[in-house]
Design a protein around this motif. Structure first.
Motif, PDB file in Angstrom:
ATOM      1  N   UNK A  81      61.434-177.432 -72.442  1.00  0.00           N
ATOM      2  CA  UNK A  81      61.259-176.113 -73.054  1.00  0.00           C
ATOM      3  C   UNK A  81      61.679-174.984 -72.128  1.00  0.00           C
ATOM      4  N   UNK A  82      61.705-175.253 -70.819  1.00  0.00           N
ATOM      5  CA  UNK A  82      61.935-174.199 -69.834  1.00  0.00           C
ATOM      6  C   UNK A  82      63.413-173.867 -69.711  1.00  0.00           C
ATOM      7  N   UNK A  83      63.750-172.583 -69.865  1.00  0.00           N
ATOM      8  CA  UNK A  83      65.119-172.139 -69.698  1.00  0.00           C
ATOM      9  C   UNK A  83      65.324-171.405 -68.380  1.00  0.00           C
ATOM     10  N   UNK A  84      64.379-170.581 -67.979  1.00  0.00           N
ATOM     11  CA  UNK A  84      64.472-169.931 -66.676  1.00  0.00           C
ATOM     12  C   UNK A  84      63.112-169.393 -66.277  1.00  0.00           C
ATOM     13  N   UNK A  85      62.970-169.181 -64.981  1.00  0.00           N
ATOM     14  CA  UNK A  85      61.732-168.642 -64.438  1.00  0.00           C
ATOM     15  C   UNK A  85      62.085-167.873 -63.176  1.00  0.00           C
ATOM     16  N   UNK A  86      61.441-166.722 -62.961  1.00  0.00           N
ATOM     17  CA  UNK A  86      61.765-165.918 -61.784  1.00  0.00           C
ATOM     18  C   UNK A  86      60.617-164.978 -61.453  1.00  0.00           C
ATOM     19  N   UNK A  87      60.556-164.573 -60.176  1.00  0.00           N
ATOM     20  CA  UNK A  87      59.630-163.550 -59.711  1.00  0.00           C
ATOM     21  C   UNK A  87      60.379-162.606 -58.788  1.00  0.00           C
ATOM     22  N   UNK A  88      60.019-161.350 -58.849  1.00  0.00           N
ATOM     23  CA  UNK A  88      60.664-160.319 -58.045  1.00  0.00           C
ATOM     24  C   UNK A  88      59.613-159.663 -57.154  1.00  0.00           C
ATOM     25  N   UNK A  89      59.815-159.765 -55.840  1.00  0.00           N
ATOM     26  CA  UNK A  89      58.976-159.082 -54.867  1.00  0.00           C
ATOM     27  C   UNK A  89      59.861-158.099 -54.114  1.00  0.00           C
ATOM     28  N   UNK A  90      59.821-156.828 -54.548  1.00  0.00           N
ATOM     29  CA  UNK A  90      60.706-155.856 -53.909  1.00  0.00           C
ATOM     30  C   UNK A  90      62.149-156.300 -54.051  1.00  0.00           C
ATOM     31  N   UNK A  91      62.866-156.454 -52.932  1.00  0.00           N
ATOM     32  CA  UNK A  91      64.271-156.863 -53.007  1.00  0.00           C
ATOM     33  C   UNK A  91      64.475-158.365 -53.176  1.00  0.00           C
ATOM     34  N   UNK A  92      63.415-159.131 -53.074  1.00  0.00           N
ATOM     35  CA  UNK A  92      63.541-160.586 -53.086  1.00  0.00           C
ATOM     36  C   UNK A  92      63.314-161.153 -54.481  1.00  0.00           C
ATOM     37  N   UNK A  93      64.232-161.998 -54.935  1.00  0.00           N
ATOM     38  CA  UNK A  93      64.125-162.649 -56.229  1.00  0.00           C
ATOM     39  C   UNK A  93      63.928-164.141 -56.041  1.00  0.00           C
ATOM     40  N   UNK A  94      62.872-164.667 -56.629  1.00  0.00           N
ATOM     41  CA  UNK A  94      62.591-166.098 -56.577  1.00  0.00           C
ATOM     42  C   UNK A  94      62.928-166.658 -57.947  1.00  0.00           C
ATOM     43  N   UNK A  95      64.065-167.328 -58.069  1.00  0.00           N
ATOM     44  CA  UNK A  95      64.572-167.701 -59.384  1.00  0.00           C
ATOM     45  C   UNK A  95      64.653-169.209 -59.539  1.00  0.00           C
ATOM     46  N   UNK A  96      65.431-169.649 -60.533  1.00  0.00           N
ATOM     47  CA  UNK A  96      65.482-171.060 -60.914  1.00  0.00           C
ATOM     48  C   UNK A  96      65.715-172.005 -59.752  1.00  0.00           C
ATOM     49  N   UNK A  97      66.620-171.626 -58.851  1.00  0.00           N
ATOM     50  CA  UNK A  97      66.965-172.523 -57.752  1.00  0.00           C
ATOM     51  C   UNK A  97      65.742-172.831 -56.885  1.00  0.00           C
ATOM     52  N   UNK A  98      64.860-171.855 -56.727  1.00  0.00           N
ATOM     53  CA  UNK A  98      63.658-172.070 -55.912  1.00  0.00           C
ATOM     54  C   UNK A  98      62.660-172.983 -56.630  1.00  0.00           C
ATOM     55  N   UNK A  99      62.605-172.883 -57.947  1.00  0.00           N
ATOM     56  CA  UNK A  99      61.635-173.675 -58.697  1.00  0.00           C
ATOM     57  C   UNK A  99      62.171-175.057 -59.092  1.00  0.00           C
ATOM     58  N   UNK A 100      63.417-175.337 -58.773  1.00  0.00           N
ATOM     59  CA  UNK A 100      63.999-176.639 -59.094  1.00  0.00           C
ATOM     60  C   UNK A 100      63.618-177.668 -58.035  1.00  0.00           C
ATOM     61  N   UNK A 101      63.713-178.934 -58.414  1.00  0.00           N
ATOM     62  CA  UNK A 101      63.437-179.997 -57.464  1.00  0.00           C
ATOM     63  C   UNK A 101      64.523-180.045 -56.390  1.00  0.00           C
ATOM     64  N   UNK A 102      64.137-180.300 -55.154  1.00  0.00           N
ATOM     65  CA  UNK A 102      65.081-180.471 -54.054  1.00  0.00           C
ATOM     66  C   UNK A 102      65.183-181.945 -53.709  1.00  0.00           C
ATOM     67  N   UNK A 103      66.379-182.400 -53.299  1.00  0.00           N
ATOM     68  CA  UNK A 103      66.538-183.820 -52.980  1.00  0.00           C
ATOM     69  C   UNK A 103      65.706-184.244 -51.776  1.00  0.00           C
ATOM     70  N   UNK A 104      65.574-183.366 -50.784  1.00  0.00           N
ATOM     71  CA  UNK A 104      64.794-183.708 -49.589  1.00  0.00           C
ATOM     72  C   UNK A 104      64.220-182.446 -48.963  1.00  0.00           C
ATOM     73  N   UNK A 105      63.165-181.882 -49.555  1.00  0.00           N
ATOM     74  CA  UNK A 105      62.614-180.633 -49.020  1.00  0.00           C
ATOM     75  C   UNK A 105      62.016-180.792 -47.631  1.00  0.00           C
ATOM     76  N   UNK A 106      61.624-182.007 -47.272  1.00  0.00           N
ATOM     77  CA  UNK A 106      60.994-182.228 -45.973  1.00  0.00           C
ATOM     78  C   UNK A 106      61.936-181.862 -44.833  1.00  0.00           C
ATOM     79  N   UNK A 107      63.235-182.145 -45.019  1.00  0.00           N
ATOM     80  CA  UNK A 107      64.195-181.850 -43.956  1.00  0.00           C
ATOM     81  C   UNK A 107      64.473-180.352 -43.835  1.00  0.00           C
ATOM     82  N   UNK A 108      64.221-179.592 -44.911  1.00  0.00           N
ATOM     83  CA  UNK A 108      64.531-178.161 -44.910  1.00  0.00           C
ATOM     84  C   UNK A 108      63.304-177.302 -44.635  1.00  0.00           C
ATOM     85  N   UNK A 109      62.182-177.640 -45.268  1.00  0.00           N
ATOM     86  CA  UNK A 109      61.002-176.789 -45.190  1.00  0.00           C
ATOM     87  C   UNK A 109      59.799-177.448 -44.523  1.00  0.00           C
ATOM     88  N   UNK A 110      59.991-178.644 -44.012  1.00  0.00           N
ATOM     89  CA  UNK A 110      58.897-179.382 -43.390  1.00  0.00           C
ATOM     90  C   UNK A 110      57.725-179.507 -44.370  1.00  0.00           C
TER      91      UNK A 110
END
Length: 208
Positions: A81-110
């Protein structure tokens, strides 16, 4: 040949007009209050905003959106059902790419990484549930209760909602979506039929 080409062009235009346009329902989460720990409360608008977009079909039938992933752990997602999702904090936009699954988040964000989208809605209703995102730069923890919402988050280190983050509340504004057409109850139909029968009897008496 020219006639065939023109006919094909007209047919394609007619077919294109007959195809239904894609429809979606947008829920905008507009800030109603904003406060940073240790600072006076502020009602300034435009600092924090969010948006959720679902398909028109999902809005009409009701839906469940379930997505969760932590560092090294990935769960099964239900996000048709989800088409897009986003949040805006001042100049920063947290959009679909942030809410999508990552192949290996441990290597990037610990171990700091986590994403959670857990929303449910009845047909033709506002969604309720929780939206959470955290990495080394951004935090969002938002609870949605239909027409209202509340959350905590922001940028970590620079920009808006820095340091200890900020608390915010929102109101939900919906764009798009159809209103269900009420179906007459059997009792209402029966009364309507009796009314028609009464009218016919009155006409017969007058003509007699």
């Amino acid at each position: 040949m020219i006639f065939v080409a023109k006919a094909a062009a007209v047919a394609s235009l007619l077919l294109g007009a007959a195809l239904p346009a894609h429809a979606a329902v947008t829920f905008d989460f507009l800030q109603t209050s904003y406060s940073v720990p240790g600072q006076p409360d502020s009602s300034d608008t435009g600092r924090v905003n969010g948006q959720l977009v679902v398909s028109d079909e999902a809005y009409a039938s009701g839906y469940t959106i379930a997505r969760e992933q932590a560092a090294g752990i990935r769960t099964i997602e239900q996000t048709a059902a989800l088409e897009s999702i986003s949040f805006q904090f001042g100049p920063e936009n947290i959009s679909n790419a942030r809410f999508a699954f990552l192949p290996n988040p441990l290597s990037t964000f610990a171990t700091s990484y986590r994403v959670l989208v857990d929303l449910v809605a009845a047909p033709f209703s506002l969604p309720t549930g929780r939206i959470f995102f955290r990495d080394v730069n951004v935090l969002v923890d938002f609870t949605l209760a239909g027409a209202t919402g509340s959350g905590f988050g922001g940028l970590i280190g620079t920009g808006n909602c820095t340091g200890d983050g900020c608390a915010f509340t929102t109101q939900t504004v919906q764009t798009g979506g159809v209103t269900p057409t009420p179906v007459p109850e059997p009792a209402s139909l029966a009364l309507f039929g009796l009314g028609l029968a009464g009218l016919s009897l009155v006409r017969r008496k007058r003509t007699a």
